[in-house]
Design a protein around this motif. Structure first.
Motif, PDB file in Angstrom:
ATOM      1  N   UNK A   4       0.835  -1.199   0.000  1.00 21.61           N
ATOM      2  CA  UNK A   4       0.000   0.000   0.000  1.00 21.61           C
ATOM      3  C   UNK A   4       0.871   1.250   0.000  1.00 21.61           C
ATOM      4  N   UNK A   5       0.603   2.177  -0.889  1.00 25.97           N
ATOM      5  CA  UNK A   5       1.362   3.419  -0.981  1.00 25.97           C
ATOM      6  C   UNK A   5       2.610   3.306  -1.837  1.00 25.97           C
ATOM      7  N   UNK A   6       2.931   2.119  -2.341  1.00 24.76           N
ATOM      8  CA  UNK A   6       4.120   1.921  -3.163  1.00 24.76           C
ATOM      9  C   UNK A   6       3.832   2.369  -4.589  1.00 24.76           C
ATOM     10  N   UNK A   7       4.769   3.051  -5.183  1.00 25.83           N
ATOM     11  CA  UNK A   7       4.633   3.512  -6.555  1.00 25.83           C
ATOM     12  C   UNK A   7       5.439   2.609  -7.462  1.00 25.83           C
ATOM     13  N   UNK A   8       4.833   2.137  -8.518  1.00 25.43           N
ATOM     14  CA  UNK A   8       5.528   1.313  -9.501  1.00 25.43           C
ATOM     15  C   UNK A   8       6.032   2.216 -10.617  1.00 25.43           C
ATOM     16  N   UNK A   9       7.326   2.148 -10.910  1.00 28.14           N
ATOM     17  CA  UNK A   9       7.916   2.923 -11.994  1.00 28.14           C
ATOM     18  C   UNK A   9       8.147   2.037 -13.196  1.00 28.14           C
ATOM     19  N   UNK A  10       7.966   2.605 -14.350  1.00 24.89           N
ATOM     20  CA  UNK A  10       8.316   1.905 -15.575  1.00 24.89           C
ATOM     21  C   UNK A  10       9.822   2.049 -15.767  1.00 24.89           C
ATOM     22  N   UNK A  11      10.444   1.135 -16.498  1.00 22.62           N
ATOM     23  CA  UNK A  11      11.891   1.180 -16.699  1.00 22.62           C
ATOM     24  C   UNK A  11      12.357   2.507 -17.289  1.00 22.62           C
TER      25      UNK A  11
END
Length: 79
Positions: A4-11
């Motif tokens: 929860x609250x984690x942001x996923x970044x694209x490469x």
């Protein structure tokens, strides 16, 4: 699964992380090393007090086992 609250970044959104290390009393980026020094850096082994204590205790146990006297009373020959 994400936390929860984690942001996923694209490469393509990521940036390179620069690694710095202490050499001869001052810090330098590893990216500035020559190829031989980089290879040396990546081959380093790091000290862990817990592992060192485990190794000391296990070597003491092995030494105690090997120090038991021979049944014949003779000293073992060295090859």
């Amino acid at each position: 699964m994400t936390v929860e609250g984690e942001t996923k970044l694209k490469n393509k959104e990521r940036q390179k992380c620069e690694i710095w290390t202490r050499i001869m009393g001052y810090f330098r980026p590893v990216s500035g090393y020559n190829p031989g020094k980089k290879a040396e850096f990546y081959e380093r082994r790091y000290f862990s007090e817990e592992k060192a204590l485990e190794n000391i205790n296990s070597s003491k146990d092995a030494d105690a086992d090997s120090a038991s006297p021979d049944q014949s009373g003779e000293e073992p020959t060295k090859h």
